[in-house]
Motif scaffolding. Structure first.
Motif, PDB file in Angstrom:
ATOM      1  N   ILE A  78      40.948  38.488  41.100  1.00  0.00           N
ATOM      2  CA  ILE A  78      41.372  37.127  41.435  1.00  0.00           C
ATOM      3  C   ILE A  78      41.635  36.337  40.155  1.00  0.00           C
ATOM      4  O   ILE A  78      40.957  36.531  39.139  1.00  0.00           O
ATOM      5  CB  ILE A  78      40.312  36.437  42.330  1.00  0.00           C
ATOM      6  CG1 ILE A  78      40.915  35.212  43.031  1.00  0.00           C
ATOM      7  CG2 ILE A  78      39.060  36.091  41.565  1.00  0.00           C
ATOM      8  CD1 ILE A  78      41.817  35.550  44.166  1.00  0.00           C
ATOM      9  N   PHE A  79      42.631  35.485  40.213  1.00  0.00           N
ATOM     10  CA  PHE A  79      42.980  34.581  39.120  1.00  0.00           C
ATOM     11  C   PHE A  79      43.108  33.170  39.662  1.00  0.00           C
ATOM     12  O   PHE A  79      43.475  32.977  40.827  1.00  0.00           O
ATOM     13  CB  PHE A  79      44.328  34.970  38.491  1.00  0.00           C
ATOM     14  CG  PHE A  79      44.314  36.209  37.658  1.00  0.00           C
ATOM     15  CD1 PHE A  79      44.277  36.126  36.271  1.00  0.00           C
ATOM     16  CD2 PHE A  79      44.372  37.461  38.248  1.00  0.00           C
ATOM     17  CE1 PHE A  79      44.281  37.275  35.489  1.00  0.00           C
ATOM     18  CE2 PHE A  79      44.380  38.613  37.479  1.00  0.00           C
ATOM     19  CZ  PHE A  79      44.330  38.517  36.092  1.00  0.00           C
ATOM     20  N   MET A  80      42.839  32.193  38.822  1.00  0.00           N
ATOM     21  CA  MET A  80      43.090  30.805  39.169  1.00  0.00           C
ATOM     22  C   MET A  80      43.826  30.121  38.021  1.00  0.00           C
ATOM     23  O   MET A  80      43.778  30.578  36.875  1.00  0.00           O
ATOM     24  CB  MET A  80      41.787  30.058  39.478  1.00  0.00           C
ATOM     25  CG  MET A  80      40.809  29.981  38.321  1.00  0.00           C
ATOM     26  SD  MET A  80      39.526  28.720  38.564  1.00  0.00           S
ATOM     27  CE  MET A  80      40.473  27.224  38.214  1.00  0.00           C
ATOM     28  N   VAL A  81      44.534  29.044  38.352  1.00  0.00           N
ATOM     29  CA  VAL A  81      45.260  28.257  37.358  1.00  0.00           C
ATOM     30  C   VAL A  81      44.779  26.820  37.463  1.00  0.00           C
ATOM     31  O   VAL A  81      44.719  26.255  38.570  1.00  0.00           O
ATOM     32  CB  VAL A  81      46.779  28.308  37.600  1.00  0.00           C
ATOM     33  CG1 VAL A  81      47.522  27.532  36.504  1.00  0.00           C
ATOM     34  CG2 VAL A  81      47.281  29.748  37.682  1.00  0.00           C
ATOM     35  N   LYS A  82      44.408  26.236  36.327  1.00  0.00           N
ATOM     36  CA  LYS A  82      43.995  24.835  36.277  1.00  0.00           C
ATOM     37  C   LYS A  82      44.574  24.207  35.019  1.00  0.00           C
ATOM     38  O   LYS A  82      44.325  24.707  33.909  1.00  0.00           O
ATOM     39  CB  LYS A  82      42.459  24.714  36.289  1.00  0.00           C
ATOM     40  CG  LYS A  82      41.967  23.269  36.363  1.00  0.00           C
ATOM     41  CD  LYS A  82      42.328  22.613  37.693  1.00  0.00           C
ATOM     42  CE  LYS A  82      41.783  21.200  37.799  1.00  0.00           C
ATOM     43  NZ  LYS A  82      42.186  20.548  39.070  1.00  0.00           N
ATOM     44  N   ASP A  83      45.358  23.145  35.204  1.00  0.00           N
ATOM     45  CA  ASP A  83      45.968  22.432  34.070  1.00  0.00           C
ATOM     46  C   ASP A  83      46.731  23.385  33.145  1.00  0.00           C
ATOM     47  O   ASP A  83      46.668  23.285  31.918  1.00  0.00           O
ATOM     48  CB  ASP A  83      44.905  21.669  33.282  1.00  0.00           C
ATOM     49  CG  ASP A  83      44.207  20.606  34.128  1.00  0.00           C
ATOM     50  OD1 ASP A  83      44.866  20.047  35.025  1.00  0.00           O
ATOM     51  OD2 ASP A  83      43.014  20.359  33.893  1.00  0.00           O
ATOM     52  N   GLY A  84      47.419  24.351  33.756  1.00  0.00           N
ATOM     53  CA  GLY A  84      48.253  25.280  32.995  1.00  0.00           C
ATOM     54  C   GLY A  84      47.532  26.468  32.403  1.00  0.00           C
ATOM     55  O   GLY A  84      48.171  27.358  31.838  1.00  0.00           O
ATOM     56  N   GLN A  85      46.205  26.510  32.505  1.00  0.00           N
ATOM     57  CA  GLN A  85      45.426  27.626  31.966  1.00  0.00           C
ATOM     58  C   GLN A  85      45.078  28.612  33.073  1.00  0.00           C
ATOM     59  O   GLN A  85      44.687  28.209  34.173  1.00  0.00           O
ATOM     60  CB  GLN A  85      44.142  27.113  31.326  1.00  0.00           C
ATOM     61  CG  GLN A  85      43.297  28.204  30.676  1.00  0.00           C
ATOM     62  CD  GLN A  85      41.971  27.692  30.151  1.00  0.00           C
ATOM     63  OE1 GLN A  85      41.178  27.108  30.885  1.00  0.00           O
ATOM     64  NE2 GLN A  85      41.730  27.891  28.859  1.00  0.00           N
ATOM     65  N   VAL A  86      45.215  29.904  32.768  1.00  0.00           N
ATOM     66  CA  VAL A  86      44.905  30.974  33.718  1.00  0.00           C
ATOM     67  C   VAL A  86      43.519  31.526  33.415  1.00  0.00           C
ATOM     68  O   VAL A  86      43.202  31.834  32.258  1.00  0.00           O
ATOM     69  CB  VAL A  86      45.961  32.095  33.629  1.00  0.00           C
ATOM     70  CG1 VAL A  86      45.550  33.286  34.489  1.00  0.00           C
ATOM     71  CG2 VAL A  86      47.330  31.578  34.058  1.00  0.00           C
ATOM     72  N   LEU A  87      42.699  31.650  34.459  1.00  0.00           N
ATOM     73  CA  LEU A  87      41.340  32.178  34.319  1.00  0.00           C
ATOM     74  C   LEU A  87      41.126  33.316  35.304  1.00  0.00           C
ATOM     75  O   LEU A  87      41.653  33.290  36.420  1.00  0.00           O
ATOM     76  CB  LEU A  87      40.300  31.083  34.597  1.00  0.00           C
ATOM     77  CG  LEU A  87      40.324  29.815  33.741  1.00  0.00           C
ATOM     78  CD1 LEU A  87      39.312  28.811  34.282  1.00  0.00           C
ATOM     79  CD2 LEU A  87      40.021  30.142  32.289  1.00  0.00           C
ATOM     80  N   THR A  88      40.320  34.299  34.887  1.00  0.00           N
ATOM     81  CA  THR A  88      39.912  35.378  35.783  1.00  0.00           C
ATOM     82  C   THR A  88      38.429  35.666  35.536  1.00  0.00           C
ATOM     83  O   THR A  88      37.948  35.505  34.406  1.00  0.00           O
ATOM     84  CB  THR A  88      40.789  36.635  35.580  1.00  0.00           C
ATOM     85  OG1 THR A  88      40.574  37.552  36.661  1.00  0.00           O
ATOM     86  CG2 THR A  88      40.505  37.322  34.263  1.00  0.00           C
ATOM     87  N   PRO A  89      37.662  36.055  36.566  1.00  0.00           N
ATOM     88  CA  PRO A  89      36.201  36.182  36.430  1.00  0.00           C
ATOM     89  C   PRO A  89      35.757  37.188  35.388  1.00  0.00           C
ATOM     90  O   PRO A  89      36.396  38.223  35.155  1.00  0.00           O
ATOM     91  CB  PRO A  89      35.764  36.608  37.834  1.00  0.00           C
ATOM     92  CG  PRO A  89      36.809  36.068  38.737  1.00  0.00           C
ATOM     93  CD  PRO A  89      38.090  36.206  37.974  1.00  0.00           C
TER      94      PRO A  89
END
Length: 307
Positions: A198-209
């Motif tokens: 899973i990935f998420m995007v917040k304020d243009g930044q991509v994060l993955t666990p």
């Protein structure tokens, strides 16, 4: 109409190549009775494996971690994958490799060392873990109440068939009318879903666990694409509250690639449609496939038959 006995898929079992419907293991195999197996899945796109060496590397590491040593070496495993795809005649394929504990040579033994390990491979027509029409409108993800099995108990970086927690998450998701689920750990940090990172995007930044997750090959590809496109991306701890406040969410897996999400629990994302960064990464992922990125051509049947 294809009348080949391998039209629905081909398998390698105990040194023989058989139609997928004839592939089987004994009911006493510990791979079945104890889920004592490791596996990996690589896809074939337009007659070429994607990142085959990466998948083989991970499979070899998984076997070593679980002390599984089938008779086939790496070269033989790779040849079996090629021949399964070639026999099935598939341009686009889902290709699995599995190492199983096997049956004890000594009746009643409870010692893993008493088992004869063995290897299975098979190729099936392409599979998307989230159907293409669902990907188009964006998947609806349920955050399950059941926690992911702790990393200290079952190493998630060793690809395995321990899916009890993931299946329970799917029950919940389907009961609530959602497409699939993601799980958090007991501390409330996001881990993964059944068959995908899973990935998420917040304020243009991509994060993955950074925990509770397979170190997916598609996950690796997404991080590389982010670097290529100048998108800030990192592996990080993701509390449940953070993903519930995401601008975008997407899933990533060999069986489907980059798959956008439009709902996470009760939250509707991006006007209930896939987000721009998710779509850009999805487009880049498949475009790079078209360009031959990390491609290994499937060997013709006459070549692998002679090996």
């Amino acid at each position: 109409m294809d009348t080949s006995p391998f039209a629905n898929g081909a398998a390698y079992v105990r040194g023989r190549y058989v139609p997928i419907a004839e592939a089987s293991i004994p009911v006493t195999d510990w791979g079945f009775t104890r889920s004592d197996a490791v596996y990996d899945v690589v896809h074939v796109f337009k007659h070429g494996f994607f990142r085959l060496d990466d998948h083989l590397d991970r499979f070899i590491r998984s076997m070593a971690a679980r002390r599984l040593k089938p008779p086939e070496d790496r070269a033989a495993i790779e040849a079996a994958l090629h021949r399964c795809v070639a026999l099935a005649g598939l341009a686009d394929s889902y290709v699995a490799m599995v190492a199983l504990r096997g049956r004890p040579r000594v009746a009643g033994s409870r010692r893993p060392a008493d088992c004869d390990n063995h290897f299975i491979a098979y190729a099936l027509p392409w599979i998307d873990v989230i159907p293409k029409d669902v990907q188009e409108r964006g998947a609806h993800l349920w955050i399950a109440s059941i926690p992911r099995v702790p990393d200290a108990s079952v190493d998630p970086t060793v690809k395995n068939y321990q899916w009890s927690d993931l299946t329970s998450g799917l029950f919940e998701a389907h009961d609530h009318g959602f497409d699939t689920a993601i799980l958090c750990d007991a501390q409330g940090f996001v881990t993964e879903g059944p068959g995908f990172n899973i990935f998420m995007v917040k304020d243009g930044q991509v994060l993955t666990p950074d925990r509770g997750s397979l170190q997916g090959i598609t996950r690796k590809s997404v991080l590389e694409l982010c670097a290529d496109q100048g998108i800030e991306a990192k592996v990080a701890a993701i509390p449940r509250a953070l993903i519930e406040d995401a601008d975008e969410v997407f899933a990533a897996t060999t069986a489907g690639g980059v798959m956008p999400v439009s709902r996470i629990g009760a939250r509707i994302l991006g006007n209930d449609r896939p987000g721009p960064i998710s779509l850009a990464l999805k487009q880049a992922y498949w475009q790079r496939h078209e360009e031959g990125w990390h491609r290994t051509p499937v060997r013709p049947l006459e070549q692998v038959a002679a090996e």
